[in-house]
Design an enzyme around this catalytic site. Structure first.
Site, PDB file in Angstrom:
ATOM      1  N   SER A 199     -10.138  -5.557  10.465  1.00 37.11           N
ATOM      2  CA  SER A 199     -11.384  -4.961  10.009  1.00 37.11           C
ATOM      3  C   SER A 199     -12.138  -6.027   9.232  1.00 37.11           C
ATOM      4  O   SER A 199     -11.596  -6.603   8.289  1.00 37.11           O
ATOM      5  CB  SER A 199     -11.092  -3.743   9.120  1.00 37.11           C
TER       6      SER A 199
ATOM      7  N   ARG B 207       1.050  -5.920  12.757  1.00 44.00           N
ATOM      8  CA  ARG B 207       0.415  -5.262  13.905  1.00 44.00           C
ATOM      9  C   ARG B 207       0.271  -6.222  15.082  1.00 44.00           C
ATOM     10  O   ARG B 207       0.344  -5.814  16.241  1.00 44.00           O
ATOM     11  CB  ARG B 207      -0.939  -4.683  13.502  1.00 44.00           C
TER      12      ARG B 207
ATOM     13  N   ARG C 270       2.461   1.042  10.437  1.00 43.85           N
ATOM     14  CA  ARG C 270       1.945   1.381   9.107  1.00 43.85           C
ATOM     15  C   ARG C 270       3.089   1.307   8.096  1.00 43.85           C
ATOM     16  O   ARG C 270       3.895   2.227   7.981  1.00 43.85           O
ATOM     17  CB  ARG C 270       1.321   2.787   9.129  1.00 43.85           C
TER      18      ARG C 270
ATOM     19  N   ARG D  74       0.842  -1.192   0.000  1.00 53.36           N
ATOM     20  CA  ARG D  74       0.000   0.000   0.000  1.00 53.36           C
ATOM     21  C   ARG D  74       0.880   1.247   0.000  1.00 53.36           C
ATOM     22  O   ARG D  74       1.845   1.341   0.762  1.00 53.36           O
ATOM     23  CB  ARG D  74      -0.917   0.013   1.222  1.00 53.36           C
TER      24      ARG D  74
ATOM     25  N   GLU E 145      -6.490  -0.415  15.813  1.00 52.68           N
ATOM     26  CA  GLU E 145      -7.061  -1.401  14.889  1.00 52.68           C
ATOM     27  C   GLU E 145      -6.050  -2.470  14.507  1.00 52.68           C
ATOM     28  O   GLU E 145      -4.901  -2.173  14.156  1.00 52.68           O
ATOM     29  CB  GLU E 145      -7.545  -0.701  13.620  1.00 52.68           C
TER      30      GLU E 145
END
Length: 425
Positions: free
Chosen positions: A351, A390, A276, A261, A348
């Protein structure tokens, strides 16, 4: 993609649903384009029918030696022949405009999704575990991680910011987490392990909703393919342009893949540490099912993701996202947020979304109910089970010791080859 028939028949309801997402009414523009496209198609069909009729009449007139009528009919046929390509082009252009408009509109929220504008309006549904009471000030993983094998400098030197190398037992722990997750999702939860391409065509990303709206968040190769931002893209598109036999449903698929990403929309967020990254690994869950099964499958998928956190004894909370915080393709989303001691908050880590038939319409993925003649669009769901990086951060921070070491969770013991603790080098 949205059902144009529903919009025609329920314009006010469609606009009200978009209003819950903070969007202005769009049904009038959509219906205007739709009517234009349909009118042009009808006109073309009528022209084609008249051309065929006139062509037949020419032969009859010539057989009757009625040259005047034959000449008039020939002129009419020539005019229709000239007009029809233009009509076809206009109809195609109107159809493309309609598709472009519909493809840029997000999914409508489910009735039980709370209204809101951003993450502040999300609703906590459940909480599991109690954050650990530390006898020392807990450190950020970015501070003590390098001594354990998180090589931020090496990754940045190779590839730039937001790339990290993992070395030694840190790499072993990352691999252990990924394998543990994959084993849990396949053996315990019944998802089919799948190896998928990491490079996909435009159509695949259009099908799951990343294109055309979110192109800037992706990496594109020199030959026109795209690096997947998540295995959801590859897994879901395995049923694109297919009619799936009902007896095969539900399809529950999982894949462990690298994800890529550009993070174009997250400048300044989590620039420090391993949270991230431009490249990371994730165990993705995808379910493709009958429409009436999707709500139950959504809860099942959330439970599969929660099971990983519970097995690792990581405190977390389950959040129902509001209308303003859901992703583009979702009609309902739960986020799982894991406790990070250094930030004194939940972040988070998974999801899990029910997309209804939104992606299936874009992919033309259907099923034919047993005994039925008509096909219906499938429902698709996706979620993280979990994001490996994460989860690594959560283990490091929640299991850190005063001397800078990290105790390995018991659930990972079979994957760590006897290593029970990461020690500073």
């Amino acid at each position: 993609m949205h059902d144009i028939r529903f919009i025609r028949e329920n314009p006010a309801a469609f606009d009200a649903a978009l209003g819950r997402r903070g969007l202005s009414p769009m049904s009038a523009d959509i219906i205007t384009l739709d009517e234009k496209s349909r009118a042009l198609k009808t006109e073309w069909q009528q022209a084609q029918a008249r051309r065929n009729e006139a062509s037949k009449a020419i032969g009859q007139a010539m057989a009757a030696k009625d040259s005047a009528t034959a000449d008039a009919l020939k002129a009419e046929v020539a005019e229709l022949k000239d007009r029809m390509p233009a009509l076809e082009g206009e109809e195609r252009a109107a159809g493309e405009q309609l598709t472009a408009l519909l493809s840029a509109i997000p999914n409508v929220p489910a009735q039980d999704v709370p209204d809101g504008t951003d993450e502040v309006d999300n609703v906590e549904v459940a909480r599991w575990g109690t954050p650990r009471a530390f006898a020392f000030p807990p450190q950020d993983h970015a501070d003590f991680g390098p001594a354990l094998g998180l090589d931020f400098e090496g990754g940045a030197a190779l590839s730039g910011a937001r790339f990290t190398a993992l070395r030694g037992q840190m790499a072993r722990l990352h691999r252990a987490l990924a394998q543990f997750m994959l084993d849990q999702q396949t053996v315990a939860n019944g998802y089919e392990e799948t190896i998928v391409p990491l490079l996909v065509k435009d159509a695949a990303l259009f099908g799951t909703g990343q294109l055309p709206k979110f192109a800037e968040d992706l990496f594109k190769t020199t030959d026109g393919r795209w690096l997947i931002p998540t295995a959801e893209v590859s897994l879901t598109n395995l049923v694109a342009d297919q009619i799936v036999p009902e007896e095969r449903l539900p399809l529950r698929l999982t894949a462990l893949t690298p994800c890529f990403r550009s993070e174009a929309g997250s400048a300044g967020r989590d620039t420090r540490g391993f949270i991230r990254q431009h490249q990371f690994e994730k165990v993705e869950l995808v379910t493709i099912c009958r429409p009436e099964e999707s709500e139950a499958e959504h809860e099942r998928m959330v439970a599969a993701a929660e099971g990983i956190l519970q097995a690792l004894a990581l405190p977390y909370r389950k959040m129902l996202l509001c209308t303003g915080d859901m992703g583009f393709g979702a009609r309902k989303t739960y986020d799982l947020e894991v406790w990070l001691p250094s930030q004194d908050t939940y972040r988070e880590i998974s999801s899990v979304s029910n997309c209804g038939d939104f992606q299936a319409r874009r992919m033309n993925a259907r099923m034919r109910p047993d005994g039925g003649k008509q096909t219906v669009f499938l429902h698709t769901l996706n979620g993280s089970g979990l994001a490996v990086g994460r989860t690594l951060v959560a283990v490091l921070e929640n299991c850190q010791q005063a001397d800078g070491s990290v105790v390995i969770p018991d659930a990972l013991a079979p994957y760590m080859g006897g290593v029970t603790k990461l020690e500073p080098r």
